[in-house]
Each structure stands twice: as C-alpha cells, then as structure tokens.
Design an enzyme around this catalytic site. Structure first.
Site, PDB file in Angstrom:
ATOM      1  N   SER A 126       0.880  -1.195   0.037  1.00  0.00           N
ATOM      2  CA  SER A 126       0.059   0.092  -0.155  1.00  0.00           C
ATOM      3  C   SER A 126       0.987   1.345   0.058  1.00  0.00           C
ATOM      4  CB  SER A 126      -0.758   0.010   1.192  1.00  0.00           C
ATOM      5  OG  SER A 126      -1.299   1.169   1.634  1.00  0.00           O
ATOM      6  N   TYR A 182      -2.875  -1.180  10.446  1.00  0.00           N
ATOM      7  CA  TYR A 182      -2.769  -1.464   8.970  1.00  0.00           C
ATOM      8  C   TYR A 182      -1.267  -0.723   8.466  1.00  0.00           C
ATOM      9  CZ  TYR A 182      -4.309  -1.281   4.092  1.00  0.00           C
ATOM     10  OH  TYR A 182      -4.132  -1.450   2.607  1.00  0.00           O
TER      11      TYR A 182
HETATM   12  C1  BGC Z   1      -6.158   1.508   2.039  1.00  0.00           C
HETATM   13  C2  BGC Z   1      -7.292   2.354   1.460  1.00  0.00           C
HETATM   14  C3  BGC Z   1      -7.048   3.739   1.409  1.00  0.00           C
HETATM   15  C4  BGC Z   1      -5.740   3.875   0.477  1.00  0.00           C
HETATM   16  C5  BGC Z   1      -5.243   5.078   0.414  1.00  0.00           C
HETATM   17  C6  BGC Z   1      -4.937   1.677   0.975  1.00  0.00           C
HETATM   18  O1  BGC Z   1      -4.056   0.908   1.456  1.00  0.00           O
HETATM   19  O2  BGC Z   1      -6.683  -0.051   2.183  1.00  0.00           O
HETATM   20  O3  BGC Z   1      -8.472   2.293   2.434  1.00  0.00           O
HETATM   21  O4  BGC Z   1      -7.852   4.259   0.715  1.00  0.00           O
HETATM   22  O5  BGC Z   1      -4.765   2.879   0.958  1.00  0.00           O
HETATM   23  O6  BGC Z   1      -5.003   5.841   1.310  1.00  0.00           O
END
Ligand code: BGC
Length: 268
Positions: free
Chosen positions: A153, A166
């Site tokens: 991410s 996360y």
């Molecule tokens: C998350 C999303 C978010 C995106 C950008 C992703 O890894 O799961 O919820 O919109 O990152 O912030």
C-alpha cells in the site's frame, strides 16, 4: 493483446474473490494463467469470479483458507498441487482494515490486521518458495523459478493516523518483501510489491462513494482520479511476466501520485 503471456503458469491469488484480488485474478487469467482463487468468505462469492474467468475462456478454481492459519495455508497449497501440480505465481493479496483511534485500538484489532496482512503473507510466501526451490526453472515457461507479488500500500511509506495497525502491517510487508527478495534471488525467485493508492473497492468505500468524500480524497491524488482494480490487475500480470524479469526487491507504487506529497504542490 498483451506482448507477453502467462500461458501454462499456475497462479494463486489470496483474497482473489473481491476487490483488488479479483481484479488481479481476472487479468492473470486473461494473460493465460490458471488461477486459484483463495477466499475466506462464502464459497458462492468466490465461485462468481471463477465463473467469470471460465466464461471468458480461462481456467480457475476456488479454495477456502484463512491465510493467517498455518494449517489452513498448508492444506490450501496441498489442494492446489493436487489440482494443478505446482505454482509459478503467488499474489499475496488478502488484507483488511480494522480502523480505530490509536488510544482506543484493541489488541484484537491490532492482532487481526497483523495476522492477516503480514503473517498471512509470510505463511503463503514460505509455502510457495519451498515449491519454487524444489521445482526450479521450467524451460519455456518462465525465466524465473517463481514470482511472489506482495500487495502492499502507499501506507508502507505514508503514515496513517487512525490506522496504525494497517500502516504497521504494510511497513512490515515492505521489509518482508525486500528480505525475501534478497535471500531468494540466487534461486531465481523474484519478489516484488505493488503499492496501490486509493483504489475503489469495498475497503475504502466511505472515501469515494459520496461527492463530498470524493472531492476530499482527490486533494490527495494529483492525477485526479481514484484507481480501479483493473489498473492494479494489469500491473500484477505484467510484473509476473518475463517482461519484468529483472525486477526484484522493490515496490512499484500505483497511486496517481499519492506518494508525491501533494500538499507541497503550492505550499511549504
Ligand atoms: C487502503 C485504503 C486507502 C488507500 C489510500 C489503501 O491501502 O486500504 O483504504 O484508501 O490505501 O489511502
């Protein structure tokens, strides 16, 4: 028409029944791979992706497993080997969010995210790497003995208040990916990450599904549109192909510029 083919290759996509995972599964199948769709939710939902792939002339198969459970991961790989014989491409995609203000975050919220997003990637990558090493390069199929694509991410580098579990999991995925890549490269195994920005899926629906939310979100995306799962799917298929044979140990961000610190465009 792609300039490459994944014909004859076997791919496993964890969390391949929805969101980015589904987008990846569809594109891998389009490029000719046989795709195992791992899912933890209802079998009927995963079967829809399988059916979509088969209707388009591809081949797919759904297997249930919770990627954070070692015995379920081992059983999934055993079933996959029985069905298709081996594995060439692992897409470590399964992931989730359990958002909370930091001081209110429960240990359960922390553990759930770390165990699916990080431990799940470790468990699946370990099983795939063992098979890649056992089998080695197959002439005419791929230059590599195997490819592991980790779904990371932008939050492997962008801190994210309200989502520390996360962001920590994705920061962990970055070093898991790099360390695996370093250790496994001599055995012709490539390990790369994709760092998606805001891709329209159910995980971030609140961030794009109303005009007000979308307007706010777009202030974070210089390219001025959210991504779609097909964007990520196409990148994953290309990264898995021999066109990307010299890429290992790095994250390719696909985020419309989200990692460019857009707040500094006319500030600072
Ligand atoms: C998350 C999303 C978010 C995106 C950008 C992703 O890894 O799961 O919820 O919109 O990152 O912030």
């Amino acid at each position: 028409m792609n300039s490459y083919s994944l014909q004859g290759q076997i791919a496993l996509v964890t969390g391949g029944d929805s969101g980015i995972g589904k987008g990846v599964a569809l594109e891998l199948a389009k490029a000719g791979a046989k795709v195992v769709i791992n899912h933890v939710d209802a079998h009927e939902v995963a079967q829809l992706t399988v059916d979509e792939i088969k209707t388009a002339g591809g081949e797919a198969y759904a297997i249930h497993a919770d990627v954070s459970k070692e015995d379920e991961v081992k059983a999934m790989f055993a079933e996959m080997f029985q069905q298709y014989g081996t594995i060439d491409i692992l897409v470590n995609n399964a992931g989730l969010q359990r958002d909370s203000k930091f001081v209110d975050m429960t240990l359960e919220q922390w553990n759930t995210v770390i165990s699916i997003n990080l431990t799940g990637q470790f468990l699946c990558a370990r099983e795939a790497a063992k098979e890649f090493i056992r089998r080695g390069v197959v002439e005419g199929r791929s230059k590599a003995a195997g490819k592991i694509i980790c779904m990371s991410s932008v939050h492997e580098v962008i801190p994210w208040g309200g989502h520390v579990n996360y962001a920590a999991s994705k920061g962990g995925v970055m070093m898991l990916m790099k360390s695996m890549a370093q250790e496994l490269a001599p055995q012709k195994i490539r390990v790369v990450s994709i760092g998606p920005g805001a891709i329209e899926t159910h995980i971030n629906q609140a961030a794009w599904s109303t005009p007000e939310a979308l307007q706010k979100l777009l202030t974070l995306i210089p390219y001025n549109r959210p991504g779609v799962t097909e964007d990520i799917g196409k990148l994953a298929a290309w990264l898995a192909s021999d066109e990307a044979d010299y890429i290992t140990g790095t994250t390719i961000f696909m985020d419309g510029g989200m990692t460019l610190y857009p707040g500094f465009a006319d500030n600072g």
